[in-house]
Scaffold this motif. Structure first.
Motif, PDB file in Angstrom:
ATOM      1  N   CYS A  61       0.855  -1.189   0.000  1.00 34.59           N
ATOM      2  CA  CYS A  61       0.000   0.000   0.000  1.00 34.59           C
ATOM      3  C   CYS A  61       0.893   1.242   0.000  1.00 34.59           C
ATOM      4  CB  CYS A  61      -0.877  -0.005   1.253  1.00 34.59           C
ATOM      5  SG  CYS A  61      -1.977   1.426   1.410  1.00 34.59           S
ATOM      6  N   ILE A  62       0.481   2.239  -0.776  1.00 31.04           N
ATOM      7  CA  ILE A  62       1.202   3.512  -0.819  1.00 31.04           C
ATOM      8  C   ILE A  62       0.317   4.599  -0.217  1.00 31.04           C
ATOM      9  CG2 ILE A  62       2.406   5.199  -2.258  1.00 31.04           C
ATOM     10  CD1 ILE A  62       2.581   3.054  -4.445  1.00 31.04           C
ATOM     11  N   LEU A  63       0.804   5.203   0.843  1.00 28.86           N
ATOM     12  CA  LEU A  63       0.122   6.356   1.431  1.00 28.86           C
ATOM     13  C   LEU A  63       0.930   7.607   1.114  1.00 28.86           C
ATOM     14  CD1 LEU A  63      -0.926   5.192   5.021  1.00 28.86           C
ATOM     15  CD2 LEU A  63      -2.281   5.176   2.926  1.00 28.86           C
ATOM     16  N   ARG A  64       0.251   8.617   0.589  1.00 27.21           N
ATOM     17  CA  ARG A  64       0.913   9.893   0.330  1.00 27.21           C
ATOM     18  C   ARG A  64       0.241  10.965   1.172  1.00 27.21           C
ATOM     19  NH1 ARG A  64       1.112   7.625  -5.128  1.00 27.21           N
ATOM     20  NH2 ARG A  64       3.323   7.208  -5.585  1.00 27.21           N
ATOM     21  N   GLY A  65       1.057  11.885   1.665  1.00 30.18           N
ATOM     22  CA  GLY A  65       0.509  12.902   2.542  1.00 30.18           C
ATOM     23  C   GLY A  65       1.347  14.153   2.579  1.00 30.18           C
ATOM     24  N   VAL A  66       0.863  15.127   3.360  1.00 36.01           N
ATOM     25  CA  VAL A  66       1.475  16.450   3.467  1.00 36.01           C
ATOM     26  C   VAL A  66       1.509  16.854   4.930  1.00 36.01           C
ATOM     27  CG1 VAL A  66       1.322  18.865   2.744  1.00 36.01           C
ATOM     28  CG2 VAL A  66       0.536  17.067   1.203  1.00 36.01           C
ATOM     29  N   MET A  67       2.595  17.534   5.302  1.00 35.51           N
ATOM     30  CA  MET A  67       2.734  18.094   6.644  1.00 35.51           C
ATOM     31  C   MET A  67       3.313  19.506   6.532  1.00 35.51           C
ATOM     32  SD  MET A  67       4.361  14.872   8.785  1.00 35.51           S
ATOM     33  CE  MET A  67       3.976  15.624  10.363  1.00 35.51           C
ATOM     34  N   ALA A  68       3.223  20.247   7.619  1.00 34.50           N
ATOM     35  CA  ALA A  68       3.909  21.539   7.766  1.00 34.50           C
ATOM     36  C   ALA A  68       3.653  22.483   6.594  1.00 34.50           C
ATOM     37  CB  ALA A  68       5.414  21.293   7.937  1.00 34.50           C
ATOM     38  N   GLU A  69       2.401  22.619   6.196  1.00 34.29           N
ATOM     39  CA  GLU A  69       2.058  23.525   5.110  1.00 34.29           C
ATOM     40  C   GLU A  69       2.107  24.968   5.600  1.00 34.29           C
ATOM     41  OE1 GLU A  69      -1.213  21.626   2.421  1.00 34.29           O
ATOM     42  OE2 GLU A  69      -1.558  20.895   4.471  1.00 34.29           O
ATOM     43  N   ARG A  70       2.705  25.864   4.816  1.00 35.20           N
ATOM     44  CA  ARG A  70       2.864  27.248   5.252  1.00 35.20           C
ATOM     45  C   ARG A  70       3.263  28.109   4.056  1.00 35.20           C
ATOM     46  NH1 ARG A  70       8.201  28.790   5.683  1.00 35.20           N
ATOM     47  NH2 ARG A  70       9.635  27.097   5.184  1.00 35.20           N
ATOM     48  N   THR A  71       3.253  29.402   4.269  1.00 36.95           N
ATOM     49  CA  THR A  71       3.821  30.352   3.315  1.00 36.95           C
ATOM     50  C   THR A  71       5.117  30.875   3.904  1.00 36.95           C
ATOM     51  OG1 THR A  71       1.648  31.020   2.484  1.00 36.95           O
ATOM     52  CG2 THR A  71       3.481  32.522   2.090  1.00 36.95           C
ATOM     53  N   GLY A  72       6.184  30.799   3.120  1.00 41.30           N
ATOM     54  CA  GLY A  72       7.490  31.172   3.628  1.00 41.30           C
ATOM     55  C   GLY A  72       7.706  32.669   3.703  1.00 41.30           C
ATOM     56  N   ALA A  73       8.792  33.055   4.352  1.00 37.73           N
ATOM     57  CA  ALA A  73       9.154  34.463   4.443  1.00 37.73           C
ATOM     58  C   ALA A  73       9.462  35.046   3.072  1.00 37.73           C
ATOM     59  CB  ALA A  73      10.367  34.620   5.361  1.00 37.73           C
ATOM     60  N   ASP A  74       9.764  34.168   2.106  1.00 38.54           N
ATOM     61  CA  ASP A  74      10.022  34.614   0.739  1.00 38.54           C
ATOM     62  C   ASP A  74       8.749  34.667  -0.096  1.00 38.54           C
ATOM     63  OD1 ASP A  74       9.562  31.908   0.611  1.00 38.54           O
ATOM     64  OD2 ASP A  74      11.370  31.420  -0.521  1.00 38.54           O
ATOM     65  N   GLY A  75       7.590  34.439   0.549  1.00 39.88           N
ATOM     66  CA  GLY A  75       6.313  34.498  -0.150  1.00 39.88           C
ATOM     67  C   GLY A  75       5.952  33.245  -0.914  1.00 39.88           C
ATOM     68  N   GLN A  76       6.788  32.214  -0.832  1.00 39.68           N
ATOM     69  CA  GLN A  76       6.548  30.978  -1.574  1.00 39.68           C
ATOM     70  C   GLN A  76       5.814  29.953  -0.698  1.00 39.68           C
ATOM     71  OE1 GLN A  76       7.413  30.560  -4.938  1.00 39.68           O
ATOM     72  NE2 GLN A  76       7.768  32.769  -4.667  1.00 39.68           N
ATOM     73  N   PRO A  77       4.996  29.076  -1.311  1.00 41.68           N
ATOM     74  CA  PRO A  77       4.332  28.024  -0.531  1.00 41.68           C
ATOM     75  C   PRO A  77       5.303  26.893  -0.211  1.00 41.68           C
ATOM     76  CG  PRO A  77       3.764  27.817  -2.853  1.00 41.68           C
ATOM     77  CD  PRO A  77       4.597  29.060  -2.737  1.00 41.68           C
ATOM     78  N   TYR A  78       5.233  26.395   1.003  1.00 39.72           N
ATOM     79  CA  TYR A  78       6.081  25.275   1.428  1.00 39.72           C
ATOM     80  C   TYR A  78       5.226  24.210   2.105  1.00 39.72           C
ATOM     81  CZ  TYR A  78      10.229  28.075   0.498  1.00 39.72           C
ATOM     82  OH  TYR A  78      11.197  28.818  -0.115  1.00 39.72           O
ATOM     83  N   ALA A  79       5.696  22.980   2.015  1.00 39.93           N
ATOM     84  CA  ALA A  79       5.061  21.858   2.705  1.00 39.93           C
ATOM     85  C   ALA A  79       6.037  20.699   2.697  1.00 39.93           C
ATOM     86  CB  ALA A  79       3.752  21.457   2.024  1.00 39.93           C
ATOM     87  N   LEU A  80       5.852  19.789   3.631  1.00 42.51           N
ATOM     88  CA  LEU A  80       6.628  18.557   3.686  1.00 42.51           C
ATOM     89  C   LEU A  80       5.765  17.444   3.089  1.00 42.51           C
ATOM     90  CD1 LEU A  80       8.978  16.749   4.609  1.00 42.51           C
ATOM     91  CD2 LEU A  80       7.936  16.709   6.888  1.00 42.51           C
ATOM     92  N   ARG A  81       6.125  16.995   1.896  1.00 41.30           N
ATOM     93  CA  ARG A  81       5.375  15.947   1.211  1.00 41.30           C
ATOM     94  C   ARG A  81       6.106  14.624   1.376  1.00 41.30           C
ATOM     95  NH1 ARG A  81       5.230  20.647  -1.457  1.00 41.30           N
ATOM     96  NH2 ARG A  81       3.179  21.494  -1.982  1.00 41.30           N
TER      97      ARG A  81
END
Length: 551
Positions: A61-81
């Protein structure tokens, strides 16, 4: 419509009317239901079932997910995938797969590659997790080839890349694994190569109780300092005129390799194109023998070329004589395609014949390792120009610098903690086990730097042999390649050490079949010796490891 056709249609209709889970196997149903697993801080995005096949070493089984979603100080979107692969036939073991390069991509969580052997960890029943380390490598396409390292303009993204992603993901992945199987893993491992090897050594210091065993291949544990070496390489090679590829032809590097072999191949008792006695070789080999004599115009190098290679192997040095990274060993693997690919020529798009070291390293040196980060163009030529004009001594200060926006330096965030004075006492206290392996001809990270690190641990900690092993691979560049016995399984050795108390000794390694660079030795086996031992030919059949002793 025939009677048989009517029966078939009726059967399909009846099947379609069944609840969805009734149409699935038990394993598929459990995988589908895993989307309902709840772990704090995790947003699952996909659950899919992968049966065993060409691209899948096991039903899982493959589980995919996301953690730590945020907007960075540089204005870019970040997340831990991340993705977590959970085999049906679970061994009770868990592996965190640390990935290489600048991360930025969720590499399939198979747990395979150099040092693992033919069967990846997933195929051995391990649950395996992999992540992008908290940033998307393609997030800034406007910066061209520098886009994959542009996350270095955001402090938190740097921290995640350095160590935070593993600290964030590891407990969540463990919780998901326990929820899926109904029990926690009984043993937990970490494995990575290159930057992934760095992740492993970093976590041995930062999370000493999280992993029972860590396997680290050709680790970039001193990563910010290697940017200084990359700049030195480019400046030296360009000093010879023309392009990087013009500095040394393939024939030139064959001359270098043959000169090393002439001086050192027989030191281990067998002339086979491989230098096992690499330490002794550094004393025996005189680079000046490669200089063309009067009237000689083949099978030799110019004095300027030899001077460049000598300076390159000496490593970057400050005006006051301080070594800013480390020096390098002479090894015939310098003639391998891998060595050339990284240092002189990468003839595949999008590098336009500039090697990876001039593009990826330039982006990292400017945007991840320097504080404050430096804006850099994204074309191959702009990145090459940046490294060609890079002030190495000033750069050696920038990797330790801090600002209000970057309260920790790149060395603090990315290099192994206590890198210059390590003990690994906390890892030892948690009964962790660590195996490191490194190719003697690595063009990216100096094998001598790894040796020095291990020797510092040994000098500081009298019990180091109880938890640490280093294996050097003669002739191997940055991963498998060259005329090297680069096929070996250290994961099994690590598991036996962790779970059965069997401290690893000599491991059998093989030269790959069908590889032109190891053609004369293809299929032969050699012992991989625990450092500082080296393989010595003891007589009998030179094609088999049993004819060699580790001394």
């Amino acid at each position: 419509m025939s009677r048989l056709t009517r029966i078939a249609v009726a059967s399909l209709a009846a099947l379609a009317a069944l609840p969805a889970q009734a149409q699935e196997t038990e394993a598929e149903a459990r995988c589908t239901a895993a989307m309902d697993l709840a772990v704090e801080g995790v947003r699952l995005t996909e659950a899919s079932y992968s049966p065993a096949g060409d691209d899948s070493p096991a039903d899982h089984c493959i589980l995919r997910g996301v953690m730590a979603e945020r907007t960075g100080a540089d204005g870019q979107p970040y997340a831990l995938r991340f993705e977590l692969r959970l085999p049906d036939d679970w061994s009770g073991r868990f592996l965190h797969q640390f990935n290489g390069g600048a991360d930025g991509e969720v590499v399939p969580a198979l747990g395979g590659g150099a040092g693992i052997g033919d069967v990846p960890a997933l195929g051995r029943g391990f649950a395996v997790v992999s992540s992008d380390a908290g940033h998307d490598g393609a997030a800034r396409p406007d910066r061209g080839l520098a886009g994959g390292t542009a996350f270095g303009h955001d402090f938190e993204a740097r921290r995640m890349y350095g160590y935070g992603a593993v600290e964030t993901l590891q407990p969540a992945a463990m919780a998901l694994t326990e929820a899926y199987y109904g029990e926690a893993p009984h043993h937990v491992y970490g494995y990575g190569r290159s930057n992934g090897g760095r992740h492993g050594l970093v976590q041995a210091e930062r999370m000493p109780g999280a992993f029972d065993g860590i396997l680290a291949g050709f680790p970039g544990f001193n990563l910010p300092r290697t940017g200084l070496q990359s700049a030195l390489d480019i400046q030296l090679f360009l000093s010879l005129g023309g392009t990087l590829a013009d500095a040394f032809s393939r024939e030139d590097l064959t001359v270098v390799a043959q000169s090393i072999l002439n001086a050192c191949d027989a030191l281990d008792g067998l002339e086979d194109g491989v230098v096992n006695a690499m330490m002794e070789c550094q004393q025996e080999f005189d680079p000046q023998v490669m200089v063309c004599t009067d009237g000689q115009n083949s099978d030799c190098l110019t004095a300027e070329q030899v001077d460049v290679l000598v300076a390159r192997h000496a490593g970057p040095v400050s005006a006051g004589g301080e070594l800013l990274y480390n020096s390098w060993y002479w090894d015939p693997g310098i003639a391998s395609g891998n060595w050339r690919f990284w240092n002189l020529e990468s003839p595949i798009p999008p590098w336009d014949h500039n090697p990876l070291i001039a593009t990826m390293a330039a982006g990292a040196t400017a945007q991840i390792f320097s504080t404050p980060p430096v804006e850099v163009g994204g074309s191959p030529q702009e990145l090459l120009d940046f490294m060609a004009g890079f002030d190495i001594e000033a750069g050696s200060q920038a990797i330790f610098a801090r600002t209000g926006d970057f309260p920790e330096s790149a060395m603090s965030l990315i290099a192994v903690p206590n890198v210059d004075d390590p003990t690994l006492e906390a890892f030892e206290a948690e009964e962790g086990r660590l195996i490191i392996f490194h190719g003697a001809a690595d063009p990216v990270f100096s094998v001598k730097d790894t040796i020095d690190y291990v020797e510092r641990v040994q000098a500081n900690n009298p019990e180091a042999d109880d938890f640490l092993r280093l294996y050097l691979v003669p002739g191997m560049p940055h991963g498998p390649g060259g005329n090297s016995a680069s096929q070996f399984d250290l994961l099994d050795a690590l598991v036996a050490w962790v779970e059965d108390g069997e401290a690893p000794g000599t491991v059998e390694a093989a030269f790959p079949e069908g590889d032109a660079e190891s053609a004369a030795n293809a299929g032969h086996t050699r012992p991989l010796c625990v450092y500082p031992q080296v393989a010595q030919y003891a007589g009998d059949d030179p094609a088999v490891a049993a004819s060699f002793d580790c001394r």
